[in-house]
Each structure stands twice: as structure tokens, then as C-alpha cells.
Motif scaffolding. Sequence first.
Motif, PDB file in Angstrom:
ATOM      1  N   SER A   1       0.540   6.136   3.109  1.00 44.65           N
ATOM      2  CA  SER A   1      -0.894   5.802   3.021  1.00 44.65           C
ATOM      3  C   SER A   1      -1.638   6.191   4.299  1.00 44.65           C
ATOM      4  O   SER A   1      -2.545   5.494   4.734  1.00 44.65           O
TER       5      SER A   1
ATOM      6  N   GLY B   1       4.274   2.971  -3.838  1.00 45.45           N
ATOM      7  CA  GLY B   1       3.464   3.089  -5.049  1.00 45.45           C
ATOM      8  C   GLY B   1       3.928   4.274  -5.865  1.00 45.45           C
ATOM      9  O   GLY B   1       5.103   4.659  -5.820  1.00 45.45           O
ATOM     10  N   LEU B   2       2.997   4.849  -6.586  1.00 45.86           N
ATOM     11  CA  LEU B   2       3.336   6.003  -7.416  1.00 45.86           C
ATOM     12  C   LEU B   2       3.903   7.136  -6.559  1.00 45.86           C
ATOM     13  O   LEU B   2       4.697   7.936  -7.026  1.00 45.86           O
ATOM     14  N   GLY B   3       3.480   7.182  -5.308  1.00 42.56           N
ATOM     15  CA  GLY B   3       3.936   8.236  -4.411  1.00 42.56           C
ATOM     16  C   GLY B   3       5.447   8.234  -4.243  1.00 42.56           C
ATOM     17  O   GLY B   3       6.080   9.287  -4.139  1.00 42.56           O
ATOM     18  N   ASN B   4       6.042   7.056  -4.214  1.00 39.38           N
ATOM     19  CA  ASN B   4       7.484   6.956  -4.018  1.00 39.38           C
ATOM     20  C   ASN B   4       8.250   7.223  -5.301  1.00 39.38           C
ATOM     21  O   ASN B   4       9.254   7.923  -5.306  1.00 39.38           O
TER      22      ASN B   4
ATOM     23  N   ALA C   1      -6.725   3.780   5.243  1.00 36.63           N
ATOM     24  CA  ALA C   1      -6.331   2.579   4.501  1.00 36.63           C
ATOM     25  C   ALA C   1      -5.582   1.634   5.435  1.00 36.63           C
ATOM     26  O   ALA C   1      -5.871   0.431   5.501  1.00 36.63           O
TER      27      ALA C   1
ATOM     28  N   TYR D   1      -5.423   8.642  -8.981  1.00 36.36           N
ATOM     29  CA  TYR D   1      -4.332   7.670  -8.909  1.00 36.36           C
ATOM     30  C   TYR D   1      -4.404   6.736 -10.114  1.00 36.36           C
ATOM     31  O   TYR D   1      -3.405   6.393 -10.729  1.00 36.36           O
TER      32      TYR D   1
ATOM     33  N   PHE E   1       0.954  10.924   2.313  1.00 31.01           N
ATOM     34  CA  PHE E   1       0.561  10.211   1.094  1.00 31.01           C
ATOM     35  C   PHE E   1       1.381   8.941   0.918  1.00 31.01           C
ATOM     36  O   PHE E   1       0.849   7.869   0.678  1.00 31.01           O
ATOM     37  N   THR E   2       2.688   9.070   1.085  1.00 33.82           N
ATOM     38  CA  THR E   2       3.549   7.929   0.783  1.00 33.82           C
ATOM     39  C   THR E   2       3.366   6.805   1.797  1.00 33.82           C
ATOM     40  O   THR E   2       3.512   5.631   1.468  1.00 33.82           O
TER      41      THR E   2
ATOM     42  N   MET F   1      -6.122   8.455   5.940  1.00 36.56           N
ATOM     43  CA  MET F   1      -7.362   8.152   5.225  1.00 36.56           C
ATOM     44  C   MET F   1      -7.870   6.741   5.495  1.00 36.56           C
ATOM     45  O   MET F   1      -8.668   6.212   4.746  1.00 36.56           O
TER      46      MET F   1
ATOM     47  N   ILE G   1      -8.647  10.071  -3.904  1.00 38.37           N
ATOM     48  CA  ILE G   1      -7.278   9.805  -4.371  1.00 38.37           C
ATOM     49  C   ILE G   1      -7.316   8.730  -5.453  1.00 38.37           C
ATOM     50  O   ILE G   1      -6.676   8.843  -6.492  1.00 38.37           O
TER      51      ILE G   1
ATOM     52  N   SER H   1      -5.726  -0.669  -1.529  1.00 41.62           N
ATOM     53  CA  SER H   1      -5.921  -0.158  -0.167  1.00 41.62           C
ATOM     54  C   SER H   1      -6.699   1.156  -0.176  1.00 41.62           C
ATOM     55  O   SER H   1      -7.241   1.559   0.842  1.00 41.62           O
TER      56      SER H   1
ATOM     57  N   SER I   1       0.831  -1.202   0.000  1.00 36.80           N
ATOM     58  CA  SER I   1       0.000   0.000   0.000  1.00 36.80           C
ATOM     59  C   SER I   1       0.866   1.252   0.000  1.00 36.80           C
ATOM     60  O   SER I   1       0.646   2.192  -0.758  1.00 36.80           O
TER      61      SER I   1
HETATM   62  N1  PHE Z   1       1.042   5.305  -0.497  1.00 31.52           N
HETATM   63  C1  PHE Z   1       0.645   5.226  -1.850  1.00 31.52           C
HETATM   64  C2  PHE Z   1       1.773   5.685  -2.728  1.00 31.52           C
HETATM   65  O1  PHE Z   1       2.762   6.162  -2.263  1.00 31.52           O
HETATM   66  C3  PHE Z   1      -0.595   6.025  -2.143  1.00 31.52           C
HETATM   67  C4  PHE Z   1      -1.683   5.834  -1.167  1.00 31.52           C
HETATM   68  C5  PHE Z   1      -2.137   6.894  -0.415  1.00 31.52           C
HETATM   69  C6  PHE Z   1      -2.222   4.581  -0.970  1.00 31.52           C
HETATM   70  C7  PHE Z   1      -3.106   6.730   0.530  1.00 31.52           C
HETATM   71  C8  PHE Z   1      -3.206   4.385  -0.020  1.00 31.52           C
HETATM   72  C9  PHE Z   1      -3.629   5.460   0.737  1.00 31.52           C
HETATM   73  O2  PHE Z   1       1.690   5.600  -3.915  1.00 31.52           O
END
Ligand code: PHE
Length: 452
Positions: A237, A28-31, A242, A113, A234-235, A240, A109, A331, A25
Motif C-alpha cells: 500500500s 488484500g487482493l494484491g497478495n 494510504a 479494486y 501495491f502490496t 499513495m 486504484i 485505506s 491495508s
Molecule cells: N495493498 C493492497 C493489496 O495488496 C492494495 C492497496 C494499494 C491498498 C494501495 C491501499 C493502497 O491488496
Amino acid sequence: MTTRQASVHGMWSSRLVFILAATGSAVGLGNIWRFPYVAGENGGGAFVLVYLLCIALIGIPIMMAEVLLGRAGRQSPINTMGQLVRRSGANRAWVYGVGWLGALTGFLILSYYSVFAGMAMHYITVMGTASMTDASREAAEGVFASLVGSGPLLVFWHSLFMVIVVLIVARGVKKGLERAVKLLMPGLFLLMLVLVGYAMTTGHFLDGMAFMFSFQFDKMSWAGVLEAMGQAFFTLSLGMAAIMTYGAYLPDNARISSTVATIASLDTLVAILAGMAVFPVVFANGLDPEAGPGLVFVVLPLAFGKIAVGQLIGVLFFVLLTFAAITSAISLIEPAVAFLIERLKQTRLMAASLVGMIAWTVGLGSAFSFNIWSAYKFADMTFLGFLDHLTNNIMLPLGGALIAIFCGWVLSQETCREQLRMSKEWQYQTWLFLVRVFAPAAVILVMFASIW
Ligand code: PHE
């Protein structure tokens, strides 16, 4: 009171599987996509330092709070909060402030996303044809521009991604997913190392490092601090629900603190590796580190085009990025899906399809923000820019602060202690101070400071 019940949605088979799922979770794209470009836009080093501090002092304590809340309630975040509120005689507003707000944020999101994950999928096909072999910077920029310029193409990939997510969630998070995460996360990690290895050969590795790790504070504004904090949420998660939802499926015997520390470290490592892979290539090709959301989609294909087996690695990389996005998107959608199953007694398939369809529709606005709707702006932002700002810089920090306050002040300390089972009293006191005072105060301060 100990809750030894299991979740109706199923349970992770072990602590390790939870680590993989939560890392899936978080990573992801966040990283890989968002971190390098947001760091680039905010001056690099100072941003990275603030980001790391936020992870350690705000992110980790809040992640522990989310896992403990989830495990104490063992349901979707909305019903978990309902139960905890009843148990502690608290105000029902907490159910909205944490449960509903969390599910809504995840849903919003997910809507955009999916658009970016769709871009990653498109790049699988781009890398599959030899079009990037020894491509010039202009050619790489052109490929990205023609993708985002085309509404139908973006919508096509956005739709495909959403269907995949819905189908997986419909089959249950446990089935297939545990296995996929176990296989794919190490693969992604290995490929990051290959890319960093390539970045070292560009002759600009040190420029890239200097950009990421030289702390020039004059480049840092309060808006940048807010951006770093939003990125930390965000990174990981966080903010929110999740991780709270995933925590609901965590076996009772797992120790929360060390589990969370592992997840946060892995996530941070991947983000730093992504920066180390991207910035040297940016400088080697005279690209602009402030290029924004297109950064990774231009820089990495350019790099792949120059390595001997780059075509193959390029395909693999975007496949893995897609999988990293899938394990995150699941997630994002799970809190709302779990809630619909509990409340409306829907099947998983129905619940997932419904949430997926609405998120897909909202996502169209983000796909069109690059092309036919690019001229429509609220507060100087496109629809996508607005959603991104609203969710990352406002809803996630706010949700995180509310979770921290609920855990620190409203929930009984007995429940917290029982869930966390810290071996040393000072550890518990440190955590308690961070969620009670530090994290909420930092979030509020940064949010106000950035407004003025
Ligand atoms: N953490 C995920 C990412 O870095 C994005 C995400 C945010 C997933 C919030 C779940 C909840 O890409």
C-alpha cells in the motif's frame, strides 16, 4: 519541534491496532489475487526474487518514511504535506507531488479494486451453490467467463462493494473496523494454511515450488522488474499516502521501524502462502500459470471443489477475501475523505459518499473493459489494463520515490530522527541511505530501463 497533538480524525488505540489496520491495508487482493498471476505472467522465480528485494530495500524504508511523515503532520496527506512544507520552507510543489498525487492514485486504484472485490463477492454465491463440486477445468473457466462477460453482474457487485466501503468509512475508521480486522486477519491466515495443506496433496507441490523459487533470469525482462517493483509498492500500500494517512493516527510512543518490519513481513508471508496454494493446483489441473487476472478465480474454486468440506471452505475463503479487500479499500479512500473533511468541513458521510460515487463511476470503465468495451484499446490496453499499468507501474513507484526524496533531502533530519528514534546510529544511516539514494535511483533506473 515535537508534535504531540492528536489527529482530528481520531487515533488508533494502540500500536497493535495500527499494525492490524496497516496489515489490513497491505493484505488484500494484491497478495491473494494479483501476486500469483503477475508472478505467473513474469516467469515465476526470478520475479519473486526481485519482488522480495524490492520489499526489503525499497518498500520497508519508504513505508517508514510514510509513517513518519504522517505522524509528523497528523492530517490528510495533502494538509500534512502543506504543514511540513511550511515548517521546512520547502517548495509547495511537494504538496502536489506527494499529497495530491497520492490521494488521486488511491482514488484511481479504488475504482477498479472495487470491481475485483465485487468478483470475490460473487464467488461467495458461486461457492455457496454446489456448482463447483468436482467441477472440471472447463466448467470453472466457464463460470469465470460468464461473470466477466456480464456487465450488469459486475456492476451490481461493484456497486455493493463500494456502498459497503463508504458506509464503513462514514462511521469512522476506528469504530467497528479495529474489531473486524482483529477477527478477520487471523481467519484469513488460517485458511491460507488450509489451502497450502490441500496444495501439498495434489502431487504437484514441488512443481509449484520450483516455479516460484527457481530463479531463471533469462525469463526476466526490465518490464518484469518494473512489474515486480510495482507489485511491491501495491502490496505494501505504498506510494499513495494510504500508510501516511494511517500513520497520522499512530500514537506517539510507537516505534516505527519494528512496527513497519512486522507489517511488511506479514504481508510478504501471505503473498508467498498464496503462491504456494495456487501454483501446485495450477499444475495439477493442467492450467496455464500465465492465465492472468482470472487465475485465482478459476484455480481456487477448482481446488475447493475437490476437498471434502470444500463448499464451506470456499464460501469462507471468499468471505474473508472480501473482508481483506474491504480493509484495503478503506485505506484507499481514507486520504481523500480525510482531506474533504478538513478542507470543506464536510461530515464523514458526505465526504465518503462523494469520493465513493466518483470512484464508482470511473470503475464502470473497468467493469466494461471485460465485455462491452473490451475492443476499445489505448496503447494496446483496455481501460482497466491502462489504469492498472498507470497506477501500479508509474504512479505508485513515482509517488514512492517522491516520498523518499522528500524525507531524505527536504524534511529536516531532526524531524526524521525524532520520529524514527532508532536505537543505533548505523540503523538510521542505513535507512537514510536507502531513502536518499537507493530507492529513488532504483525507481528511476527501472522505469527508464523498462521504457527502452
Ligand atoms: N495493498 C493492497 C493489496 O495488496 C492494495 C492497496 C494499494 C491498498 C494501495 C491501499 C493502497 O491488496
